[in-house]
Design a protein around this motif. Sequence first.
Motif, PDB file in Angstrom:
ATOM      1  N   ALA A 246      -8.148  -0.337 -10.593  1.00 21.05           N
ATOM      2  CA  ALA A 246      -7.520  -1.589 -11.043  1.00 21.05           C
ATOM      3  C   ALA A 246      -6.119  -1.663 -10.449  1.00 21.05           C
ATOM      4  N   PHE A 247      -5.608  -0.483 -10.103  1.00 20.39           N
ATOM      5  CA  PHE A 247      -4.210  -0.395  -9.643  1.00 20.39           C
ATOM      6  C   PHE A 247      -4.143  -0.017  -8.158  1.00 20.39           C
ATOM      7  N   GLY A 248      -3.097  -0.502  -7.501  1.00 17.65           N
ATOM      8  CA  GLY A 248      -2.706   0.015  -6.195  1.00 17.65           C
ATOM      9  C   GLY A 248      -3.564  -0.421  -5.033  1.00 17.65           C
ATOM     10  N   LYS A 249      -3.388   0.294  -3.946  1.00  9.21           N
ATOM     11  CA  LYS A 249      -4.070  -0.052  -2.709  1.00  9.21           C
ATOM     12  C   LYS A 249      -4.294   1.196  -1.862  1.00  9.21           C
ATOM     13  N   THR A 250      -5.102   1.015  -0.841  1.00  5.29           N
ATOM     14  CA  THR A 250      -5.296   2.083   0.142  1.00  5.29           C
ATOM     15  C   THR A 250      -4.353   1.838   1.318  1.00  5.29           C
ATOM     16  N   HIS A 251      -4.085   2.912   2.069  1.00  5.81           N
ATOM     17  CA  HIS A 251      -3.106   2.807   3.149  1.00  5.81           C
ATOM     18  C   HIS A 251      -3.686   3.341   4.459  1.00  5.81           C
ATOM     19  N   GLY A 252      -3.786   2.455   5.434  1.00 11.96           N
ATOM     20  CA  GLY A 252      -4.289   2.859   6.750  1.00 11.96           C
ATOM     21  C   GLY A 252      -3.914   1.783   7.764  1.00 11.96           C
ATOM     22  N   ALA A 253      -2.599   1.692   8.033  1.00  9.59           N
ATOM     23  CA  ALA A 253      -2.086   0.571   8.819  1.00  9.59           C
ATOM     24  C   ALA A 253      -2.519   0.613  10.278  1.00  9.59           C
ATOM     25  N   CYS A 254      -2.818   1.785  10.805  1.00 12.16           N
ATOM     26  CA  CYS A 254      -3.208   1.900  12.213  1.00 12.16           C
ATOM     27  C   CYS A 254      -4.112   3.115  12.355  1.00 12.16           C
ATOM     28  N   THR A 255      -4.495   3.408  13.552  1.00  8.81           N
ATOM     29  CA  THR A 255      -5.493   4.479  13.721  1.00  8.81           C
ATOM     30  C   THR A 255      -4.886   5.842  14.060  1.00  8.81           C
ATOM     31  N   THR A 256      -3.571   5.910  14.192  1.00 11.00           N
ATOM     32  CA  THR A 256      -3.003   7.163  14.720  1.00 11.00           C
ATOM     33  C   THR A 256      -2.696   8.212  13.649  1.00 11.00           C
ATOM     34  N   GLY A 257      -2.916   7.904  12.387  1.00  6.78           N
ATOM     35  CA  GLY A 257      -2.833   8.932  11.350  1.00  6.78           C
ATOM     36  C   GLY A 257      -1.458   9.138  10.740  1.00  6.78           C
ATOM     37  N   PRO A 258      -1.377  10.056   9.794  1.00  2.00           N
ATOM     38  CA  PRO A 258      -0.133  10.239   9.029  1.00  2.00           C
ATOM     39  C   PRO A 258       0.862  11.193   9.676  1.00  2.00           C
ATOM     40  N   GLY A 259       0.433  11.886  10.739  1.00  8.75           N
ATOM     41  CA  GLY A 259       1.338  12.886  11.335  1.00  8.75           C
ATOM     42  C   GLY A 259       1.125  14.247  10.712  1.00  8.75           C
ATOM     43  N   PRO A 260       1.934  15.242  11.138  1.00  9.58           N
ATOM     44  CA  PRO A 260       1.701  16.625  10.711  1.00  9.58           C
ATOM     45  C   PRO A 260       1.863  16.830   9.200  1.00  9.58           C
ATOM     46  N   ASN A 261       1.054  17.752   8.652  1.00  9.87           N
ATOM     47  CA  ASN A 261       1.084  18.009   7.212  1.00  9.87           C
ATOM     48  C   ASN A 261       2.172  19.032   6.852  1.00  9.87           C
ATOM     49  N   PRO A 262       2.334  19.383   5.576  1.00  7.98           N
ATOM     50  CA  PRO A 262       3.448  20.258   5.169  1.00  7.98           C
ATOM     51  C   PRO A 262       3.407  21.664   5.772  1.00  7.98           C
ATOM     52  N   ILE A 263       2.241  22.112   6.206  1.00  3.93           N
ATOM     53  CA  ILE A 263       2.216  23.433   6.837  1.00  3.93           C
ATOM     54  C   ILE A 263       2.743  23.312   8.264  1.00  3.93           C
ATOM     55  N   GLN A 264       2.319  22.235   8.917  1.00  2.45           N
ATOM     56  CA  GLN A 264       2.768  22.033  10.306  1.00  2.45           C
ATOM     57  C   GLN A 264       4.221  21.558  10.362  1.00  2.45           C
ATOM     58  N   SER A 265       4.655  20.840   9.352  1.00  2.00           N
ATOM     59  CA  SER A 265       6.007  20.264   9.370  1.00  2.00           C
ATOM     60  C   SER A 265       6.602  20.326   7.959  1.00  2.00           C
ATOM     61  N   PRO A 266       7.053  21.524   7.544  1.00  2.00           N
ATOM     62  CA  PRO A 266       7.499  21.693   6.151  1.00  2.00           C
ATOM     63  C   PRO A 266       8.657  20.778   5.759  1.00  2.00           C
ATOM     64  N   ASP A 267       9.552  20.466   6.693  1.00  2.00           N
ATOM     65  CA  ASP A 267      10.731  19.679   6.320  1.00  2.00           C
ATOM     66  C   ASP A 267      10.448  18.189   6.216  1.00  2.00           C
ATOM     67  N   ALA A 294      -6.263  -3.644  -1.142  1.00  2.00           N
ATOM     68  CA  ALA A 294      -6.303  -3.439  -2.599  1.00  2.00           C
ATOM     69  C   ALA A 294      -7.660  -3.873  -3.151  1.00  2.00           C
ATOM     70  N   TRP A 295      -7.978  -3.357  -4.339  1.00  2.00           N
ATOM     71  CA  TRP A 295      -9.270  -3.655  -4.961  1.00  2.00           C
ATOM     72  C   TRP A 295      -9.225  -4.944  -5.790  1.00  2.00           C
ATOM     73  N   THR A 296      -8.001  -5.301  -6.211  1.00  2.00           N
ATOM     74  CA  THR A 296      -7.867  -6.474  -7.083  1.00  2.00           C
ATOM     75  C   THR A 296      -6.738  -7.374  -6.579  1.00  2.00           C
ATOM     76  N   ARG A 297      -6.661  -8.566  -7.148  1.00  2.00           N
ATOM     77  CA  ARG A 297      -5.618  -9.503  -6.694  1.00  2.00           C
ATOM     78  C   ARG A 297      -4.245  -9.137  -7.235  1.00  2.00           C
ATOM     79  N   ASP A 298      -4.230  -8.494  -8.379  1.00  2.00           N
ATOM     80  CA  ASP A 298      -2.931  -8.110  -8.952  1.00  2.00           C
ATOM     81  C   ASP A 298      -2.920  -6.607  -9.222  1.00  2.00           C
ATOM     82  N   PRO A 299      -2.573  -5.816  -8.220  1.00  2.00           N
ATOM     83  CA  PRO A 299      -2.743  -4.358  -8.314  1.00  2.00           C
ATOM     84  C   PRO A 299      -1.705  -3.655  -9.179  1.00  2.00           C
ATOM     85  N   THR A 300      -0.809  -4.413  -9.810  1.00  2.00           N
ATOM     86  CA  THR A 300       0.131  -3.756 -10.726  1.00  2.00           C
ATOM     87  C   THR A 300      -0.074  -4.260 -12.158  1.00  2.00           C
ATOM     88  N   GLU A 301      -1.245  -4.775 -12.430  1.00  2.00           N
ATOM     89  CA  GLU A 301      -1.557  -5.300 -13.760  1.00  2.00           C
ATOM     90  C   GLU A 301      -2.936  -4.783 -14.174  1.00  2.00           C
TER      91      GLU A 301
END
Length: 688
Positions: A246-267, A294-301
Amino acid sequence: MRPFLVVQAVMWATALASQCPMAGSPGFTSRDSIHRNNQRDTSPIADFTAIKREIAVLLKDSKDWWPADFGNYGPFMIRLAWHCSGSHRVSDGRGGCDGARIRKVPEYAWDDNTNLDKAVKLLQPVKDAHPEITWADLIILTGNVAIESMGGPKLGFCAGRTDDADGSASLVLGPTPEQEALSPCKLNGNCTSPFGPTTVGLIYVNPEGHLGNPDPALSAVDVRDTFSRMGFNDLETVALIGGGHAFGKTHGACTTGPGPNPIQSPDAPWPGTCGAGPLKGKGNNTYTSGFEGAWTRDPTEWSSEYFYNLLSYDWIKFTGPGGKNQWMPSNKDAPPIRMLTADIALLYDTEYRKIVETFGQHPEQLDKAFADAWYKLTTADMGQRFRCINADAPPAQPFQHPLPAPPAKRAEVKDVMAKINQTLFKPFPQIEGDIVDNNNAAYYGAQFIDLAYQCASTFRATDYKGGCNGARIRYWPESGWPANAGLDQVRQVLQPVKDSFGETLTWSDLIVLAGDTALSYATGGKLSLKIVNGRSDAYDGNQSLDFPPRQYYSNADIEVTDNMAVMGLSPHDAVALAGRPRSGVEQKRRGLLGAYSKSSLLSNTYYKLLLSETWEPTASNPKVFESKEKPGLFMLATDVALLSNPQLKAIVQEYAQDEAKFFNDFASAWNYLMHADLPITESASSDP
Ligand code: HEM
């Protein structure tokens, strides 16, 4: 029978009947156990109301370094609390938000937890201002505040989680060599319990479908399988998925991914690769899961719109901006809402679909189901209700295994133990007893110890479930566990004791006291046992379904060390308890060949024999070992396994040489196990 010892045992029990802990029951309240015990947190209880107010402000305070979607971090924080909790599994009680290991590697670096480092960072100022609240409590409280602040239903908050110093307890959750050793997955996508998800590397279900195949019907199978391993039925599963989305949305603005994870890039973990300029990788350029929308029209309600949407549109598959399979309404005039394959799955399963329709038509039923399921999701790893440290926690829920109140008038411990003493040696019609001292006297001591041990050893320090309180061992399913075969007969021997005290004596007290009495005899009263009554009896055995027997171990070495970890035993505890008197009669009832000794007294003979003999697996049962030098002398594979672990072997050698040390450590371990499921107040109480 030795009358002197019996009298001595009764006098000793009288001395303990005040229910005070024995001086010198080492380690019970401050044991250096590798896992947590049942001790209550003694740090000052935080002012949760004040902290909730601060959280509510924080949720709407969008920061430039990680702008809030729709100006509200609520949905993001619900995802944090869900991912922190959703690793909990029924198989061994591991996972869950207690411990707050989501802040530590490995969980911190799991792909499913992408960008949750930012959610933790957003909470840091509240944690700094309130060191008295643990991270684990703060994460769940924030999820609760987020739901409430967006109009969602609430049941309440149970405080009392602790923070682990590191993330090592999550290594067995995988994917790691530790997980591979404990719960190898033979076919990825079809991993079986004790592993939590169906697929290595996920916390729960692949959103895109089974192994990325966007087939909703197949995905439904994964959803049911995975959520049942978390302990949820269909109603709870649908309420959680649809209520959460009922809340929020998914995030995938482009195809290149989120970048390195905390093991690869701790800082700077997951810096984001979509977009350019100051907003690169954040806001509308965020890449988290690779899905978008988002799944709904008002994802913060809060609303039941998710269910309405599922049922109202014809959903078609398309490739989103992140390059992944998603679902959108075929109708071009429909709002720009999106679904995942795992959402559409709820339409393709008959049972799920019925629930979707119910929630679509009756939002009030969704409210109740979501509030209950969310509380269970976030609290199931915390054990019984008495472990909530805040007075305003909700009343005990079914998943917290409430028990009836113990009898108002309780039989005196000393009287019960005196009666058990008489029973110890009384031949019982049709029940074969242990034979001691070659005098053909029936003696049930080892069987009483066995009954108490089997009853109490269901306790899991991983989620504080199980234990002898409730005496669920009398009922299915526990009574049917292979390891409990024959214990109903042992209970028959105790039935006259139960009858003579009637309502004033519960089975759970009787079972533990019978073990205590037998141990007292077996050592001539030398053990510093802690004797406590006040347990109560469950009405049925259903609660035991939440802590099933762990029969999946691939070898005895793993069985020994993993049981130790799950039960919260130190290495000394585990080795000491292995030396408890064992009944050859009882072992035969279980289809095993016999025991290492006919003597049911407690001594360090067990350790001496382990070291002195050459143990070889028997042809008929590889779980039973026989002495090469003394045929007819048996050990179990789990006994012999103590020798293959250098740390445990050193303790075996220590006890073989020092019986007094063994007695001391045995008492400590026994005291822990018999009381691990009771409040630290020394006497049991029922849940409100
Ligand atoms: C977001 C999948 C169950 C609450 C997401 C996202 C995915 C996902 C892929 C997008 C993450 C992102 O890109 O930011 C699933 C699947 C589930 C499931 C496959 C089970 C089959 C749940 C449950 C809850 C929940 C049980 C809570 C009760 C949320 C929320 C968000 C979210 C609130 C939005 C986060 C945000 O706006 O930043 N889910 N989810 N999900 N999920 Fe789930």
